[in-house]
Design a protein around this motif. Structure first.
Motif, mmCIF file in Angstrom:
data_model
loop_
_atom_site.group_PDB
_atom_site.id
_atom_site.type_symbol
_atom_site.label_atom_id
_atom_site.label_comp_id
_atom_site.label_asym_id
_atom_site.label_seq_id
_atom_site.Cartn_x
_atom_site.Cartn_y
_atom_site.Cartn_z
ATOM 1 N N GLY A 136 0.810 -1.211 0.000
ATOM 2 C CA GLY A 136 0.000 0.000 0.000
ATOM 3 C C GLY A 136 0.841 1.257 0.000
ATOM 4 N N ALA A 137 0.232 2.343 -0.479
ATOM 5 C CA ALA A 137 0.857 3.670 -0.452
ATOM 6 C C ALA A 137 -0.004 4.580 0.404
ATOM 7 C CB ALA A 137 0.972 4.228 -1.872
ATOM 8 N N THR A 138 0.624 5.525 1.071
ATOM 9 C CA THR A 138 -0.132 6.423 1.938
ATOM 10 C C THR A 138 0.389 7.851 1.845
ATOM 11 O OG1 THR A 138 -0.924 6.781 4.203
ATOM 12 C CG2 THR A 138 1.350 6.004 3.966
ATOM 13 N N SER A 139 -0.534 8.790 1.920
ATOM 14 C CA SER A 139 -0.159 10.188 2.072
ATOM 15 C C SER A 139 -0.190 10.572 3.541
ATOM 16 C CB SER A 139 -1.109 11.085 1.262
ATOM 17 O OG SER A 139 -2.452 10.821 1.600
ATOM 18 N N GLY A 140 -0.500 9.609 4.405
ATOM 19 C CA GLY A 140 -0.468 9.876 5.839
ATOM 20 C C GLY A 140 -1.315 8.937 6.668
ATOM 21 N N ASP A 141 -2.633 8.934 6.445
ATOM 22 C CA ASP A 141 -3.534 8.212 7.337
ATOM 23 C C ASP A 141 -3.793 6.765 6.925
ATOM 24 O OD1 ASP A 141 -3.929 10.218 9.223
ATOM 25 O OD2 ASP A 141 -5.507 11.170 8.067
ATOM 26 N N THR A 142 -3.816 6.479 5.632
ATOM 27 C CA THR A 142 -4.079 5.108 5.206
ATOM 28 C C THR A 142 -3.041 4.148 5.779
ATOM 29 O OG1 THR A 142 -5.239 5.642 3.152
ATOM 30 C CG2 THR A 142 -4.110 3.541 3.217
ATOM 31 N N GLY A 143 -1.779 4.553 5.752
ATOM 32 C CA GLY A 143 -0.716 3.664 6.200
ATOM 33 C C GLY A 143 -0.869 3.233 7.638
ATOM 34 N N SER A 144 -1.060 4.193 8.541
ATOM 35 C CA SER A 144 -1.174 3.828 9.954
ATOM 36 C C SER A 144 -2.432 3.018 10.206
ATOM 37 C CB SER A 144 -1.150 5.079 10.836
ATOM 38 O OG SER A 144 -2.157 6.000 10.458
ATOM 39 N N ALA A 145 -3.539 3.378 9.556
ATOM 40 C CA ALA A 145 -4.783 2.633 9.748
ATOM 41 C C ALA A 145 -4.646 1.205 9.220
ATOM 42 C CB ALA A 145 -5.941 3.349 9.068
ATOM 43 N N ALA A 146 -3.976 1.052 8.067
ATOM 44 C CA ALA A 146 -3.781 -0.284 7.501
ATOM 45 C C ALA A 146 -2.881 -1.132 8.403
ATOM 46 C CB ALA A 146 -3.173 -0.175 6.110
ATOM 47 N N ILE A 147 -1.802 -0.531 8.878
ATOM 48 C CA ILE A 147 -0.872 -1.246 9.752
ATOM 49 C C ILE A 147 -1.582 -1.711 11.020
ATOM 50 C CG2 ILE A 147 1.101 -0.868 11.299
ATOM 51 C CD1 ILE A 147 2.304 0.824 8.953
ATOM 52 N N HIS A 148 -2.371 -0.833 11.625
ATOM 53 C CA HIS A 148 -3.069 -1.200 12.847
ATOM 54 C C HIS A 148 -4.224 -2.160 12.571
ATOM 55 C CE1 HIS A 148 -1.092 1.359 15.904
ATOM 56 N NE2 HIS A 148 -0.733 2.062 14.842
ATOM 57 N N GLY A 149 -4.666 -2.221 11.321
ATOM 58 C CA GLY A 149 -5.704 -3.172 10.966
ATOM 59 C C GLY A 149 -5.201 -4.589 10.809
ATOM 60 N N VAL A 150 -3.890 -4.757 10.499
ATOM 61 C CA VAL A 150 -3.377 -6.114 10.224
ATOM 62 C C VAL A 150 -2.166 -6.491 11.070
ATOM 63 C CG1 VAL A 150 -4.220 -5.971 7.847
ATOM 64 C CG2 VAL A 150 -1.813 -5.439 8.329
ATOM 65 N N ARG A 151 -1.694 -5.596 11.928
ATOM 66 C CA ARG A 151 -0.505 -5.917 12.710
ATOM 67 C C ARG A 151 -0.719 -7.208 13.496
ATOM 68 N NH1 ARG A 151 0.312 -1.525 17.462
ATOM 69 N NH2 ARG A 151 2.059 -2.982 17.838
ATOM 70 N N GLY A 152 0.259 -8.088 13.399
ATOM 71 C CA GLY A 152 0.193 -9.335 14.150
ATOM 72 C C GLY A 152 -0.767 -10.370 13.615
ATOM 73 N N LYS A 153 -1.486 -10.073 12.537
ATOM 74 C CA LYS A 153 -2.465 -11.036 12.020
ATOM 75 C C LYS A 153 -1.753 -12.160 11.280
ATOM 76 C CE LYS A 153 -6.612 -8.139 11.757
ATOM 77 N NZ LYS A 153 -7.291 -8.800 12.869
ATOM 78 N N LYS A 154 -2.213 -13.378 11.523
ATOM 79 C CA LYS A 154 -1.588 -14.566 10.956
ATOM 80 C C LYS A 154 -1.734 -14.581 9.435
ATOM 81 C CE LYS A 154 -1.673 -19.624 11.340
ATOM 82 N NZ LYS A 154 -2.358 -20.793 11.955
ATOM 83 N N GLY A 155 -0.640 -14.901 8.768
ATOM 84 C CA GLY A 155 -0.678 -15.082 7.321
ATOM 85 C C GLY A 155 -0.577 -13.805 6.512
ATOM 86 N N ILE A 156 -0.364 -12.657 7.160
ATOM 87 C CA ILE A 156 -0.330 -11.372 6.445
ATOM 88 C C ILE A 156 1.004 -10.673 6.696
ATOM 89 C CG2 ILE A 156 -1.371 -9.087 6.193
ATOM 90 C CD1 ILE A 156 -4.022 -10.280 7.101
ATOM 91 N N THR A 157 1.659 -10.244 5.632
ATOM 92 C CA THR A 157 2.818 -9.354 5.694
ATOM 93 C C THR A 157 2.432 -8.065 4.991
ATOM 94 O OG1 THR A 157 4.341 -11.235 5.607
ATOM 95 C CG2 THR A 157 5.249 -9.063 5.102
ATOM 96 N N ILE A 158 2.775 -6.915 5.570
ATOM 97 C CA ILE A 158 2.364 -5.641 4.991
ATOM 98 C C ILE A 158 3.566 -4.743 4.718
ATOM 99 C CG2 ILE A 158 1.867 -4.626 7.278
ATOM 100 C CD1 ILE A 158 -0.396 -3.021 5.883
ATOM 101 N N PHE A 159 3.584 -4.147 3.530
ATOM 102 C CA PHE A 159 4.580 -3.151 3.127
ATOM 103 C C PHE A 159 3.827 -1.846 2.847
ATOM 104 C CE2 PHE A 159 6.352 -7.240 2.030
ATOM 105 C CZ PHE A 159 7.704 -7.134 2.307
ATOM 106 N N ILE A 160 4.178 -0.787 3.563
ATOM 107 C CA ILE A 160 3.521 0.510 3.377
ATOM 108 C C ILE A 160 4.554 1.548 2.960
ATOM 109 C CG2 ILE A 160 2.393 2.429 4.568
ATOM 110 C CD1 ILE A 160 0.449 0.256 3.942
ATOM 111 N N LEU A 161 4.264 2.226 1.847
ATOM 112 C CA LEU A 161 5.128 3.290 1.335
ATOM 113 C C LEU A 161 4.537 4.645 1.703
ATOM 114 C CD1 LEU A 161 5.509 0.729 -0.578
ATOM 115 C CD2 LEU A 161 6.214 2.363 -2.332
ATOM 116 N N HIS A 162 5.384 5.553 2.198
ATOM 117 C CA HIS A 162 4.946 6.931 2.407
ATOM 118 C C HIS A 162 6.019 7.897 1.886
ATOM 119 C CE1 HIS A 162 7.379 6.418 6.164
ATOM 120 N NE2 HIS A 162 7.614 7.719 6.022
ATOM 121 N N PRO A 163 5.618 9.105 1.453
ATOM 122 C CA PRO A 163 6.608 10.068 0.958
ATOM 123 C C PRO A 163 7.418 10.634 2.117
ATOM 124 C CG PRO A 163 4.418 11.058 0.948
ATOM 125 C CD PRO A 163 4.241 9.619 1.342
ATOM 126 N N GLU A 164 8.715 10.443 2.069
ATOM 127 C CA GLU A 164 9.571 10.825 3.190
ATOM 128 C C GLU A 164 9.464 12.318 3.495
ATOM 129 O OE1 GLU A 164 14.147 10.080 4.762
ATOM 130 O OE2 GLU A 164 13.662 9.803 2.633
#
Length: 462
Positions: A136-164
């Motif tokens: 996923g890509a984020t301009s700010g809020d999508t990334g944190s919401a996505a990470i907190h939606g799947v953190r620690g969930k079995k079978g899922i790895t997440i890569f989030i890109l944000h503009p530095e």
């Protein structure tokens, strides 16, 4: 209910497959074959219902391959994490109804969809005994919401890109302080559009997508939009009299949130107009007001979640604007790629204006609105919501109820709020505890090959 692509290149698929596909395999976006409707009587029957009950009434019309009992449980679990019993409450201030969408775990509207999507992913993966890699890509809020939606969930790895350096400090901390082994944050030397292009490029590589089981959490995933349809209906039930039309003002960057309002309208919600509010990145305002959809340079603003030029979800609306003609959609995006613009005829522009009106709000107007609204009502707006309120005051007139979507808690953008009011922002505990936490983040250039190699390297090592 089956789902098709805006570009016409896939055989229609059921809901669960649409969730897992994310971006359609032909590069388009997924939509239901038909938009189900409800009657005025059905709408009235939901008045006084809980948010969860309204969510089930709406979402179940689009989902026929998950048993009703399981779907109810998914919805209940998704919104049990919210701090307000109403999930998305509405407060009235100075004649404006503020739809508060920031009571989730990361204090942004993205939580409404991404808590649901995270649970959906987990449910489908367990059922199929599969794993997935979320990109996923984020301009700010999508990334944190996505990470907190799947953190620690079995079978899922997440890569989030944000503009530095182009998110707020709080937004960055909400992402990079999550150290779960399945979470990978990437700061890209570029803009959000660069991040989004990198994600879509890899999602469009069907062999890579298959080999690494890529899935999407950006609003290119239909389930994101579907979850957001609910709060338009819920807000209407809180604000309007039977049959009464309302105006929704939506601070907009990627067009996903306002497209959810369009879907609610097509389902039967009484809506007079959707007001599209932009900051200085005003490509959508130019498009609505004059048919000018030409890409410019991204401007860094006080409302970073809207610092976007190419709005991915606009394609979904164009599918309907072009009378569900996939060839016209493909032609439009071929032109966008070749020329940096999409050309509309006068009839198409007029049809857009029947549904939408739009205004662009600059930095000074944003600060002024935050300060004045606080002085007049005692209510503190974040800069994105301030853009929506300011645009609404410019364009909305008469007695039609006005509902402004409040997309984030002001504490996430304390520098803007302090500049506007001269006062410190009350800090919720969930933000205060971020300070001093260890963080983890890797950096990449704005290059899809670099991203490809990073994912391969990371997945091989895991």
């Amino acid at each position: 209910m089956r789902y098709l692509s805006t570009r016409g290149g896939i055989t229609p698929i059921p809901f669960k497959d649409a969730v897992m596909m994310g971006l359609a395999d032909d590069g388009g976006l997924l939509l239901p074959e038909t938009i189900p409707t409800f009657t005025p009587e059905e709408l009235e029957s939901w008045r006084g219902s809980s948010y969860q009950d309204v969510a089930f009434a709406i979402i179940s019309r689009f989902v026929d391959d998950i048993p009703a009992h399981d779907l109810r449980q998914l919805i209940e679990r998704s919104y049990a994490t919210f701090s307000h019993p109403g999930v998305t409450p509405v407060v009235k201030k100075d004649g404006v109804h503020i739809l508060e969408l920031f009571h989730g775990v990361t204090l942004a509207f993205k939580d409404v969809a991404l808590q649901f999507l995270g649970n959906l992913f987990e449910y489908i993966l367990a059922e199929r005994n599969e794993t997935m890699t979320i990109l996923g890509a984020t301009s700010g809020d999508t990334g944190s919401a996505a990470i907190h939606g799947v953190r620690g969930k079995k079978g899922i790895t997440i890569f989030i890109l944000h503009p530095e350096g182009k998110t707020s400090p709080v937004q960055a901390l909400q992402m990079t302080s999550v150290l779960d082994a399945n979470v990978h944050n990437i700061a890209v030397s570029g803009t959000f559009d660069d991040c989004q292009d990198m994600v879509k490029s890899l999602m469009g590589d069907l062999e890579f997508k298959k080999n690494y089981s890529l899935g999407a959490v950006n609003s290119i995933n239909w389930a994101r939009v579907l979850a957001q349809v609910v709060y338009y209906v819920y807000a209407w039930l809180k604000v309007a009299a039977p049959g009464q039309k309302v105006i929704f003002s939506v601070p907009t960057g990627n067009f996903g949130d306002i497209f959810a309002g369009y879907v609610a309208w097509q389902m039967g919600l009484p809506v007079e107009k959707l007001l599209l509010a932009t900051n200085e990145n005003n490509i959508l305002t130019r498009c609505i007001t004059s048919g000018d959809y030409s890409v410019g340079s991204v401007v860094q603003t006080l409302s970073p979640s809207m610092d976007i030029q190419v709005a991915s979800n606009f394609e979904r609306y164009l599918f309907y604007l072009f009378d569900r003609n996939p060839a016209r959609v493909k032609e439009a995006f071929a032109q966008l790629k070749a020329e940096g613009r999409i050309t509309f005829n006068s009839g198409e522009t007029a049809r857009m204006q029947q549904k939408f009106c739009s205004a662009s709000v600059d930095r000074e107007q944003t600060l002024q609105t935050i300060g004045n609204f606080l002085a007049e009502t005692g209510y503190l707006l974040d800069p994105h919501t301030a853009v929506g309120v300011r645009a609404a005051r410019e364009l909305a007139a008469g007695d039609t109820p006005l509902i402004c979507l409040s997309t984030a808690h002001p504490a996430k953008f304390d520098e803007a709020v302090i500049a506007a009011t001269g006062k410190p922002v009350p800090v919720p505990e969930s933000i205060a505890k971020l300070q001093g936490l260890p963080t983890r983040c890797d950096r990449l250039p704005a290059d899809q090959q670099a991203l490809r190699e990073y994912i391969v390297r990371t997945m091989t090592a895991s």
